[in-house]
Design a protein around this motif. Structure first.
Motif, PDB file in Angstrom:
ATOM      1  N   GLU A 174      26.534  28.320  35.324  1.00  0.00           N
ATOM      2  CA  GLU A 174      26.886  29.248  36.411  1.00  0.00           C
ATOM      3  C   GLU A 174      28.322  29.737  36.291  1.00  0.00           C
ATOM      4  O   GLU A 174      28.610  30.913  36.571  1.00  0.00           O
ATOM      5  CB  GLU A 174      26.661  28.578  37.778  1.00  0.00           C
ATOM      6  N   ALA A 175      29.222  28.872  35.856  1.00  0.00           N
ATOM      7  CA  ALA A 175      30.622  29.274  35.669  1.00  0.00           C
ATOM      8  C   ALA A 175      30.739  30.265  34.516  1.00  0.00           C
ATOM      9  O   ALA A 175      31.510  31.235  34.588  1.00  0.00           O
ATOM     10  CB  ALA A 175      31.502  28.050  35.416  1.00  0.00           C
ATOM     11  N   PHE A 176      29.977  30.033  33.457  1.00  0.00           N
ATOM     12  CA  PHE A 176      29.980  30.983  32.342  1.00  0.00           C
ATOM     13  C   PHE A 176      29.397  32.328  32.764  1.00  0.00           C
ATOM     14  O   PHE A 176      29.898  33.376  32.366  1.00  0.00           O
ATOM     15  CB  PHE A 176      29.207  30.415  31.152  1.00  0.00           C
ATOM     16  N   LEU A 177      28.334  32.301  33.550  1.00  0.00           N
ATOM     17  CA  LEU A 177      27.753  33.561  34.039  1.00  0.00           C
ATOM     18  C   LEU A 177      28.793  34.327  34.848  1.00  0.00           C
ATOM     19  O   LEU A 177      28.943  35.545  34.683  1.00  0.00           O
ATOM     20  CB  LEU A 177      26.508  33.307  34.885  1.00  0.00           C
TER      21      LEU A 177
ATOM     22  N   VAL B 233      18.385  36.302  34.692  1.00  0.00           N
ATOM     23  CA  VAL B 233      17.970  36.265  33.283  1.00  0.00           C
ATOM     24  C   VAL B 233      19.129  35.791  32.413  1.00  0.00           C
ATOM     25  O   VAL B 233      18.956  34.932  31.535  1.00  0.00           O
ATOM     26  CB  VAL B 233      17.465  37.658  32.821  1.00  0.00           C
ATOM     27  N   LEU B 234      20.315  36.324  32.646  1.00  0.00           N
ATOM     28  CA  LEU B 234      21.484  35.931  31.851  1.00  0.00           C
ATOM     29  C   LEU B 234      21.835  34.456  32.049  1.00  0.00           C
ATOM     30  O   LEU B 234      22.275  33.797  31.105  1.00  0.00           O
ATOM     31  CB  LEU B 234      22.680  36.815  32.183  1.00  0.00           C
TER      32      LEU B 234
ATOM     33  N   GLU C 175      21.289  41.327  40.566  1.00  0.00           N
ATOM     34  CA  GLU C 175      20.898  39.934  40.788  1.00  0.00           C
ATOM     35  C   GLU C 175      19.808  39.456  39.824  1.00  0.00           C
ATOM     36  O   GLU C 175      19.882  38.350  39.290  1.00  0.00           O
ATOM     37  CB  GLU C 175      20.425  39.771  42.235  1.00  0.00           C
ATOM     38  N   ASP C 176      18.801  40.292  39.586  1.00  0.00           N
ATOM     39  CA  ASP C 176      17.730  39.901  38.674  1.00  0.00           C
ATOM     40  C   ASP C 176      18.245  39.732  37.248  1.00  0.00           C
ATOM     41  O   ASP C 176      17.870  38.793  36.547  1.00  0.00           O
ATOM     42  CB  ASP C 176      16.592  40.920  38.702  1.00  0.00           C
TER      43      ASP C 176
ATOM     44  N   ILE D 204      23.940  47.209  35.714  1.00  0.00           N
ATOM     45  CA  ILE D 204      23.147  46.719  34.591  1.00  0.00           C
ATOM     46  C   ILE D 204      21.973  45.939  35.161  1.00  0.00           C
ATOM     47  O   ILE D 204      22.160  44.972  35.900  1.00  0.00           O
ATOM     48  CB  ILE D 204      24.002  45.820  33.670  1.00  0.00           C
ATOM     49  N   GLY D 205      20.768  46.370  34.799  1.00  0.00           N
ATOM     50  CA  GLY D 205      19.560  45.712  35.279  1.00  0.00           C
ATOM     51  C   GLY D 205      18.851  44.973  34.167  1.00  0.00           C
ATOM     52  O   GLY D 205      19.267  45.007  33.004  1.00  0.00           O
TER      53      GLY D 205
END
Length: 157
Positions: A66-69, A90-91, A85-86, A132-133
């Protein structure tokens, strides 16, 4: 890592390597790093190294996925882009999978991911939206091209 992953610390080449390190030990701090997850092999290697050198074993933990995201979101945001958010979900899974790959190099890898997402976003023929989706990150899904490439350079060498 290669010697440890093959449980080959008893090989003559590894022994010669330790001999060399023993000579250098008085004048340099020596840091040995492995990504091997087989604890029995790591313990055997530690014992072999400790028989010749002073040794201190430490575990280096990466931040949570989560920190990397959040770092990816921040880097992308500096160029006035947002990740919906979607796509973030995925990321997050992509980052979790990447963290288990041998080619994962912490923040360097995460910055490279963010830069590639930015590049691919601006490379599109018509970059009409700053959001970005999921449809924009097909190469960056957990089973996408980007994750597959992480360890590919290690196989070639």
């Amino acid at each position: 890592s290669e010697w440890i992953e093959r449980d080959a610390c008893g090989e003559i080449r590894f022994q010669r390597f330790l001999d060399y390190l023993t000579i250098r030990d008085d004048i340099q701090m020596i840091v040995l790093y492995t990504e091997c997850t087989q604890s029995i092999y790591v313990k055997r290697a530690e014992a072999m190294i400790a028989s010749r050198l002073r040794i201190r074993t430490i575990k280096i933990k990466h931040p949570e996925a989560e920190a990397f995201l959040q770092k990816v979101v921040d880097i992308v945001g500096k160029l006035s882009l947002t990740i919906d958010e979607d796509a973030q979900k995925v990321l997050l899974e992509t980052i979790r999978k990447a963290m288990r790959k041998r080619g994962f190099n912490g923040l360097f890898t995460i910055k490279a991911l963010a830069k590639e997402i930015i590049y691919e976003t601006y490379r599109r023929p018509r970059c009409e939206s700053s959001t970005i989706g999921v449809e924009d990150i097909t190469d960056f899904t957990p089973n996408g091209r980007w994750v597959d490439q992480l360890a590919s350079h290690l196989k070639e060498g």
